[in-house]
Design a protein around this motif. Structure first.
Motif, PDB file in Angstrom:
ATOM      1  N   ARG A 175       0.825  -1.218   0.000  1.00  0.00           N
ATOM      2  CA  ARG A 175       0.000   0.000   0.000  1.00  0.00           C
ATOM      3  C   ARG A 175       0.856   1.263   0.000  1.00  0.00           C
ATOM      4  O   ARG A 175       0.547   2.246  -0.676  1.00  0.00           O
ATOM      5  N   ALA A 176       1.950   1.233   0.773  1.00  0.00           N
ATOM      6  CA  ALA A 176       2.831   2.395   0.830  1.00  0.00           C
ATOM      7  C   ALA A 176       3.494   2.644  -0.520  1.00  0.00           C
ATOM      8  O   ALA A 176       3.613   3.793  -0.973  1.00  0.00           O
ATOM      9  N   LEU A 177       3.928   1.578  -1.197  1.00  0.00           N
ATOM     10  CA  LEU A 177       4.547   1.726  -2.509  1.00  0.00           C
ATOM     11  C   LEU A 177       3.547   2.298  -3.512  1.00  0.00           C
ATOM     12  O   LEU A 177       3.879   3.183  -4.307  1.00  0.00           O
ATOM     13  N   GLU A 178       2.325   1.786  -3.484  1.00  0.00           N
ATOM     14  CA  GLU A 178       1.294   2.283  -4.394  1.00  0.00           C
ATOM     15  C   GLU A 178       0.968   3.745  -4.114  1.00  0.00           C
ATOM     16  O   GLU A 178       0.708   4.525  -5.030  1.00  0.00           O
ATOM     17  N   LYS A 179       0.995   4.123  -2.850  1.00  0.00           N
ATOM     18  CA  LYS A 179       0.717   5.512  -2.471  1.00  0.00           C
ATOM     19  C   LYS A 179       1.762   6.470  -3.036  1.00  0.00           C
ATOM     20  O   LYS A 179       1.434   7.565  -3.497  1.00  0.00           O
ATOM     21  N   HIS A 180       3.031   6.042  -3.016  1.00  0.00           N
ATOM     22  CA  HIS A 180       4.117   6.922  -3.450  1.00  0.00           C
ATOM     23  C   HIS A 180       4.512   6.721  -4.907  1.00  0.00           C
ATOM     24  O   HIS A 180       5.303   7.521  -5.431  1.00  0.00           O
ATOM     25  N   GLU A 181       4.015   5.682  -5.553  1.00  0.00           N
ATOM     26  CA  GLU A 181       4.449   5.348  -6.910  1.00  0.00           C
ATOM     27  C   GLU A 181       4.315   6.544  -7.844  1.00  0.00           C
ATOM     28  O   GLU A 181       3.269   7.177  -7.934  1.00  0.00           O
ATOM     29  N   GLY A 182       5.399   6.833  -8.551  1.00  0.00           N
ATOM     30  CA  GLY A 182       5.400   7.926  -9.517  1.00  0.00           C
ATOM     31  C   GLY A 182       5.743   9.278  -8.939  1.00  0.00           C
ATOM     32  O   GLY A 182       5.983  10.230  -9.693  1.00  0.00           O
ATOM     33  N   ARG A 183       5.778   9.404  -7.624  1.00  0.00           N
ATOM     34  CA  ARG A 183       6.080  10.697  -7.014  1.00  0.00           C
ATOM     35  C   ARG A 183       7.582  10.982  -7.029  1.00  0.00           C
ATOM     36  O   ARG A 183       8.397  10.069  -7.027  1.00  0.00           O
ATOM     37  N   ALA A 184       7.894  12.259  -7.000  1.00  0.00           N
ATOM     38  CA  ALA A 184       9.305  12.651  -6.979  1.00  0.00           C
ATOM     39  C   ALA A 184       9.890  12.561  -5.577  1.00  0.00           C
ATOM     40  O   ALA A 184      11.086  12.350  -5.411  1.00  0.00           O
ATOM     41  N   PHE A 185       9.058  12.709  -4.553  1.00  0.00           N
ATOM     42  CA  PHE A 185       9.532  12.659  -3.177  1.00  0.00           C
ATOM     43  C   PHE A 185       8.838  11.513  -2.450  1.00  0.00           C
ATOM     44  O   PHE A 185       7.609  11.386  -2.502  1.00  0.00           O
ATOM     45  N   PHE A 186       9.627  10.688  -1.768  1.00  0.00           N
ATOM     46  CA  PHE A 186       9.095   9.508  -1.080  1.00  0.00           C
ATOM     47  C   PHE A 186      10.149   9.046  -0.087  1.00  0.00           C
ATOM     48  O   PHE A 186      11.305   9.454  -0.163  1.00  0.00           O
ATOM     49  N   PRO A 187       9.773   8.208   0.897  1.00  0.00           N
ATOM     50  CA  PRO A 187      10.795   7.654   1.800  1.00  0.00           C
ATOM     51  C   PRO A 187      11.879   6.978   0.959  1.00  0.00           C
ATOM     52  O   PRO A 187      11.614   6.030   0.232  1.00  0.00           O
ATOM     53  N   GLU A 188      13.100   7.464   1.079  1.00  0.00           N
ATOM     54  CA  GLU A 188      14.161   7.161   0.116  1.00  0.00           C
ATOM     55  C   GLU A 188      14.407   5.685  -0.134  1.00  0.00           C
ATOM     56  O   GLU A 188      14.672   5.266  -1.264  1.00  0.00           O
TER      57      GLU A 188
END
Length: 251
Positions: free
Chosen positions: A114-127
């Motif tokens: 779920r966390a990966l899907e939430k951040h997928e495609g974003r420029a900023f995410f937990p590194e």
């Protein structure tokens, strides 16, 4: 410390545990010995002494998170995931994610997805979050991570999204900017992909970058070397088959 890490034993880890716990903030280097020579029982003691209310106690170094994973403390999964999903800083995110790579993550698998899907495609995410894509047991994440890195700005995307190659042993095209991000374990920003081969002082291969990030004592590095050797063997075998097929009569 290097001598103890290389030639020590469980007895050394057990003897140094109380020394570390007496002043953890000043003796973070001892965690290397605990992680290398400790066992599950030592990990549970480390967990009990260093964690309070689901968080590291003040002064406890982030290296403890990774050590708990290396020592296969499944009771620490939730703790490590908390820091990997919402890191306080670079170090906690790094060590929590690398610790989780040693654990089955069955209890947090759906949360990771779920966390990966939430951040997928974003420029900023937990590194270092994308490094955990392999724990979802969803092979489609390989191409999704490569696509993610190719769309996002290189400076922010390469660090974590390069995990596709680290988790699968495959190396995407250098032009995608994915390969160079394996060096994200360093505090500095990700460097451009190398344009030349390794130097006498630096190994720019995938395994060289992994050694820089994981440390030469990490058990995962041995697995990576084994995978590299297997891939090289298969590559040479395939080349021999192609040469044989190209000869007249297939001989």
């Amino acid at each position: 410390m290097d001598v103890v890490v290389r030639h020590g034993s469980l007895a050394d880890a057990e003897a140094l545990l109380p020394v570390f716990l007496a002043a953890p903030e000043e003796r973070a280097e001892l965690v290397r010995v605990l992680a290398r020579h400790g066992d599950t029982a030592l990990a549970e003691r480390l967990l009990a002494e260093c964690v309070d209310a689901g968080r590291l106690r003040p002064g406890v170094p982030a290296e403890v998170l990774r050590a708990l994973g290396i020592l296969e403390s499944e009771n620490a999964e939730e703790l490590l995931w908390t820091y990997a999903a919402n890191p306080d800083d670079h170090d906690t995110g790094l060590h929590a994610a690398l610790g989780l790579l040693h654990l089955p993550c069955t209890g947090v698998r759906e949360e990771i997805a779920r966390a990966l899907e939430k951040h997928e495609g974003r420029a900023f995410f937990p590194e270092f979050l994308p490094a955990l894509a392999t724990k979802t047991q969803d092979p489609s994440w390989l191409q999704r991570l490569v696509a993610w890195a190719s769309r996002a700005p290189r400076r922010t995307a390469t660090a974590g999204s390069s995990s596709a190659s680290r988790c699968t042993g495959r190396s995407p095209a250098p032009s995608s900017g994915v390969c160079c991000g394996i060096r994200a374990g360093r505090p500095k920003a990700a460097e451009p992909a190398p344009t030349s081969g390794p130097t006498p002082h630096r190994d720019d291969s995938l395994t060289g970058w992994a050694a820089d990030l994981l440390g030469h004592d990490d058990p995962l590095l041995a697995k990576l070397y084994q995978l590299e050797a297997e891939l090289n063997l298969r590559m040479h075998h395939e080349l021999e088959r192609e040469k044989t097929a190209a000869r007249p009569g297939g001989r």
